[in-house]
Each structure stands twice: as structure tokens, then as C-alpha cells.
Design a protein around this motif. Structure first.
Motif, PDB file in Angstrom:
ATOM      1  N   SER A   3       6.970  15.624  -2.922  1.00  0.00           N
ATOM      2  CA  SER A   3       6.699  13.877  -3.509  1.00  0.00           C
ATOM      3  C   SER A   3       5.153  13.610  -2.701  1.00  0.00           C
ATOM      4  CB  SER A   3       7.619  12.562  -2.581  1.00  0.00           C
ATOM      5  OG  SER A   3       7.834  13.542  -1.278  1.00  0.00           O
ATOM      6  N   GLN A   4       4.743  14.756  -1.634  1.00  0.00           N
ATOM      7  CA  GLN A   4       3.809  14.441  -1.217  1.00  0.00           C
ATOM      8  C   GLN A   4       2.329  14.050  -2.013  1.00  0.00           C
ATOM      9  OE1 GLN A   4       5.861  16.957  -0.453  1.00  0.00           O
ATOM     10  NE2 GLN A   4       5.869  17.105   1.590  1.00  0.00           N
ATOM     11  N   THR A   5       2.926  14.465  -3.000  1.00  0.00           N
ATOM     12  CA  THR A   5       0.722  14.631  -3.641  1.00  0.00           C
ATOM     13  C   THR A   5       1.170  13.129  -5.524  1.00  0.00           C
ATOM     14  OG1 THR A   5       1.254  16.668  -4.773  1.00  0.00           O
ATOM     15  CG2 THR A   5       0.361  16.189  -3.486  1.00  0.00           C
ATOM     16  N   ILE A   6       2.032  12.437  -5.262  1.00  0.00           N
ATOM     17  CA  ILE A   6       2.731  12.068  -5.865  1.00  0.00           C
ATOM     18  C   ILE A   6       2.536  10.619  -6.211  1.00  0.00           C
ATOM     19  CG2 ILE A   6       4.532  11.043  -8.197  1.00  0.00           C
ATOM     20  CD1 ILE A   6       6.253  13.621  -7.047  1.00  0.00           C
ATOM     21  N   THR A   7       1.761  10.374  -6.796  1.00  0.00           N
ATOM     22  CA  THR A   7       0.834   8.778  -6.624  1.00  0.00           C
ATOM     23  C   THR A   7       1.550   7.508  -7.905  1.00  0.00           C
ATOM     24  OG1 THR A   7      -0.737   8.772  -8.177  1.00  0.00           O
ATOM     25  CG2 THR A   7      -1.048   9.124  -6.011  1.00  0.00           C
ATOM     26  N   ALA A   8       1.568   6.137  -7.090  1.00  0.00           N
ATOM     27  CA  ALA A   8       2.054   5.505  -8.096  1.00  0.00           C
ATOM     28  C   ALA A   8       1.786   5.498  -9.701  1.00  0.00           C
ATOM     29  CB  ALA A   8       1.764   4.161  -7.683  1.00  0.00           C
ATOM     30  N   THR A   9       0.527   5.759 -10.008  1.00  0.00           N
ATOM     31  CA  THR A   9       0.061   5.936 -11.376  1.00  0.00           C
ATOM     32  C   THR A   9       1.573   7.033 -12.170  1.00  0.00           C
ATOM     33  OG1 THR A   9      -0.817   8.236 -11.441  1.00  0.00           O
ATOM     34  CG2 THR A   9      -2.028   6.212 -10.560  1.00  0.00           C
ATOM     35  N   ALA A  10       1.860   7.898 -12.162  1.00  0.00           N
ATOM     36  CA  ALA A  10       3.059   8.312 -12.070  1.00  0.00           C
ATOM     37  C   ALA A  10       4.415   7.414 -13.133  1.00  0.00           C
ATOM     38  CB  ALA A  10       3.783   9.502 -11.379  1.00  0.00           C
ATOM     39  N   SER A  11       4.472   6.236 -12.587  1.00  0.00           N
ATOM     40  CA  SER A  11       5.275   5.415 -13.047  1.00  0.00           C
ATOM     41  C   SER A  11       4.727   4.288 -14.330  1.00  0.00           C
ATOM     42  CB  SER A  11       5.503   4.133 -12.002  1.00  0.00           C
ATOM     43  OG  SER A  11       4.462   3.459 -11.115  1.00  0.00           O
ATOM     44  N   GLY A  12       3.502   4.258 -14.847  1.00  0.00           N
ATOM     45  CA  GLY A  12       2.652   3.357 -15.742  1.00  0.00           C
ATOM     46  C   GLY A  12       2.603   2.153 -15.535  1.00  0.00           C
ATOM     47  N   THR A  13       1.916   1.305 -16.000  1.00  0.00           N
ATOM     48  CA  THR A  13       1.208   0.004 -16.008  1.00  0.00           C
ATOM     49  C   THR A  13       1.945  -1.051 -16.295  1.00  0.00           C
ATOM     50  OG1 THR A  13      -0.647   0.359 -17.398  1.00  0.00           O
ATOM     51  CG2 THR A  13      -0.811   1.068 -15.053  1.00  0.00           C
ATOM     52  N   TRP A  14       1.759  -1.945 -16.203  1.00  0.00           N
ATOM     53  CA  TRP A  14       2.539  -3.535 -16.595  1.00  0.00           C
ATOM     54  C   TRP A  14       1.360  -4.488 -16.899  1.00  0.00           C
ATOM     55  CZ3 TRP A  14       5.145  -4.085 -21.044  1.00  0.00           C
ATOM     56  CH2 TRP A  14       6.054  -5.319 -21.518  1.00  0.00           C
ATOM     57  N   GLU A  59      -3.423   4.022  -0.260  1.00  0.00           N
ATOM     58  CA  GLU A  59      -3.411   5.157  -0.512  1.00  0.00           C
ATOM     59  C   GLU A  59      -2.585   5.977  -1.369  1.00  0.00           C
ATOM     60  OE1 GLU A  59      -3.096   7.129   2.966  1.00  0.00           O
ATOM     61  OE2 GLU A  59      -4.714   5.484   4.385  1.00  0.00           O
ATOM     62  N   LEU A  60      -1.859   5.516  -1.297  1.00  0.00           N
ATOM     63  CA  LEU A  60      -0.734   6.249  -2.593  1.00  0.00           C
ATOM     64  C   LEU A  60      -0.796   5.653  -4.223  1.00  0.00           C
ATOM     65  CD1 LEU A  60       2.630   6.960  -0.662  1.00  0.00           C
ATOM     66  CD2 LEU A  60       0.453   8.820  -1.934  1.00  0.00           C
ATOM     67  N   GLY A  61      -1.849   4.272  -4.709  1.00  0.00           N
ATOM     68  CA  GLY A  61      -1.873   3.990  -6.209  1.00  0.00           C
ATOM     69  C   GLY A  61      -0.905   3.241  -5.374  1.00  0.00           C
ATOM     70  N   VAL A  62       0.076   2.175  -5.354  1.00  0.00           N
ATOM     71  CA  VAL A  62       0.265   1.156  -4.845  1.00  0.00           C
ATOM     72  C   VAL A  62      -0.245  -0.048  -5.053  1.00  0.00           C
ATOM     73  CG1 VAL A  62       1.913  -0.754  -3.732  1.00  0.00           C
ATOM     74  CG2 VAL A  62       2.567   2.033  -3.939  1.00  0.00           C
TER      75      VAL A  62
END
Length: 304
Positions: A3-14, A59-62
Motif C-alpha cells: 500500500s505504500q505507493t498506491i494513491t487515490a488515483t487507482a480508485s478512479g474518478t467521479w 499526498e496520497l491523492g485524496v
């Protein structure tokens, strides 16, 4: 699951109205204190720790944070922590807040606001967050009564420029149509997770058809609600998580995201490690068979 390098971008967008957000966000309810949210005996969370979690989330894209003026402990306010940690705010950050409920300085709950009192609650959120407008304001209600007068009052504040977009929280099926007849609704926040009722499933479906974001709360905690995630999750979810090499909380979050492209998750935590795990859940892909398998768990199996 790394999980260290996974950011919120992996969840997609709306899109929330005209604002694009990642589908994994952050809920601030548990941030002001440790232990069960709103419990008067719980200790306030360390200020630097809370600020660190918020900054790490960004920082994690949230870029979608859910909060409320009534999220506070004796020493900490979620809104003021957000202000201290993140202002001046990133251009892409969407802060959604809630009005309706209120608490006095001792933490005791007050009657829900009248239409006339809602402006004061909106202004209090503006003050605490240091904003001249609120990105999203959700009207939280209790019961099945008409929300027309209260939602109409918020629509007037939207027209006045204090609010950009409106949403609903804790509603029943008929409330969505009632509100949509007054002003556009960009999101619905309701309790939802594995073991959801048929009414909850129908509301999720209707939101998807209308392209309204559906934002589940308590999707990890289940019946424990403000007490947070259970120390020992259900045997069905645990077995599934072990087979995939992930945590039960990640399974629950990923499952909600697989219920529709319009579903936005807002897990909350005061721990940076748990934060990283929650964000990483947005990269967990489930097959349709796995989604159906988890959906078939009975409520008692799902909640443990």
C-alpha cells in the motif's frame, strides 16, 4: 497488498457537480478523538498526529474530504484541524460538510436545525474552515418527514453563493425526488455496506441512474457505527480477505466501490498506516463472482 505507493488515483474518478474527485476520499468524523466518535469519555487525538494524517491523505491523492462542524472533541475540531493542516487549500480539493444536527459545547446533541437555523450552521462551517463558500453541503435528516423547507433554505444559500453544491444524508427513497424538485442534488450519503438492506440497495441504484454520487458511511464499521471497525470481523469477510491477502476493511471498501462507478468511499482514520491501507483498497479489483459472493452474505454473517 502493498500500500505504500498506491494513491487515490487507482480508485478512479467521479464528478460532484462540476468538481472531479477520486473515488477514495477521507472522512473526518473520527479525527478529533481516539476511540468511539462522539463518546464524551474518549481522549482527544494528538493534534500533530491528526494534522499529519490529513496532509498525508492529500499526498496520497485524496481530494474529497467529508467533515462537519459537529465533529469535535473537548480539545479538537475536525474543521479546524482541516484548516490548520491544509489551508491554503489545493485547487482540486473538495470539502463536503453536513448541516442539520448540532451539539452544544459539552458535546450533547441538540434538536436538528430549523430552516432558519441552517444559515448559522453554514456560516459556522465557513468560519471554521476559513472559506468564503462551501464546496458541498449535505442536509442530514432523521426520519421520514418532508425535507422541503430545510432543503429549500439551503438552496437559497446556494443561490446566494455561500454553497456551491447540495447533497443529502441519511435519507429515505422519497426524499431524493423531493429534493431534486427544489435544487440539483450531487450526492447522497447513507449507511451502506456488505449486508445492505433492499431499501439501501434501491437508493444506490436510483442514484446511479440519476448520476448522483452515492457516498456510503459505516461501510467498514457496520453495526458498530461510530465505534469504528470491529476488532474481529465476520468469518465470511475474514475468509475472503485471507484468500486475497488483504485486510477485511480493504475488502469492505473495495466491495462498495464495485457497486457502481458513482460510489465514493470516505473511510476515516487517525492512523497513517490505516490511511495508506484504506487508500490502497481503491486498487483492489474484484470479479463479478466475488462481488456477488460477498453480497450474498446474510446481515449477521456480514457484521460478525
Amino acid at each position: 497488498m502493498t500500500s505504500q505507493t498506491i494513491t487515490a488515483t487507482a480508485s478512479g474518478t467521479w464528478k460532484l457537480g462540476d468538481r472531479t474527485v477520486h473515488r477514495i476520499g477521507f472522512g473526518a468524523m473520527r479525527l478529533p478523538q481516539q476511540g468511539e466518535a462522539f463518546a464524551p469519555e474518549a481522549d482527544s487525538r494528538d493534534r500533530d498526529q491528526a494534522i499529519g494524517v490529513l496532509r498525508r491523505a492529500v499526498e496520497l491523492g485524496v481530494n474529497h474530504i467529508d467533515t462537519a462542524a459537529f465533529y469535535f472533541s473537548p480539545l479538537r475540531s475536525a474543521n479546524e484541524l482541516i484548516n490548520r493542516a491544509l489551508a491554503p487549500y489545493p485547487d482540486d480539493l473538495v470539502i463536503a460538510t453536513k448541516v442539520g444536527p448540532g451539539r452544544d459545547p459539552s458535546g450533547a446533541w441538540l434538536p436538528h436545525a430549523t430552516p432558519q437555523q441552517l444559515r448559522g450552521q453554514v456560516e459556522e462551517n465557513l468560519r471554521q474552515l476559513g472559506r468564503d463558500h462551501l464546496d458541498v453541503v449535505n442536509l442530514r435528516i432523521v426520519g421520514t418527514d418532508s425535507l422541503a423547507d430545510r432543503f429549500g433554505a439551503l438552496a437559497e444559500l446556494r443561490d446566494a453563493g455561500l454553497i456551491r453544491h447540495l447533497g443529502l444524508s441519511n435519507i429515505h427513497l422519497h426524499h431524493l425526488a423531493e429534493a431534486q424538485a427544489i435544487a440539483p442534488v450531487v450526492c447522497v450519503q447513507n449507511m451502506y455496506g456488505i449486508g445492505a438492506s433492499s431499501e439501501q440497495e434501491e437508493l444506490l441504484r436510483q442514484c446511479g441512474e440519476q448520476r448522483v454520487a452515492f457516498v456510503p458511511f459505516y461501510s467498514i464499521a457496520g453495526t458498530r457505527r461510530t465505534a469504528g471497525a470491529p476488532a474481529e470481523d465476520s468469518s465470511g469477510v475474514q475468509a475472503f480477505a485471507r484468500a486475497r491477502g488483504v485486510s477485511a476493511a480493504q475488502v469492505r471498501l473495495a466491495w462498495t466501490l464495485h457497486r457502481g462507478a458513482h460510489v465514493l468511499a470516505i473511510p476515516g482514520t487517525g492512523d497513517v498506516d490505516h490511511l495508506a491501507q484504506n487508500v490502497a483498497a481503491g486498487s483492489l479489483r474484484l470479479s463479478q463472482d466475488e462481488v456477488d459472493e460477498l453480497a450474498s452474505l446474510r446481515p449477521d454473517d456480514a457484521e460478525g
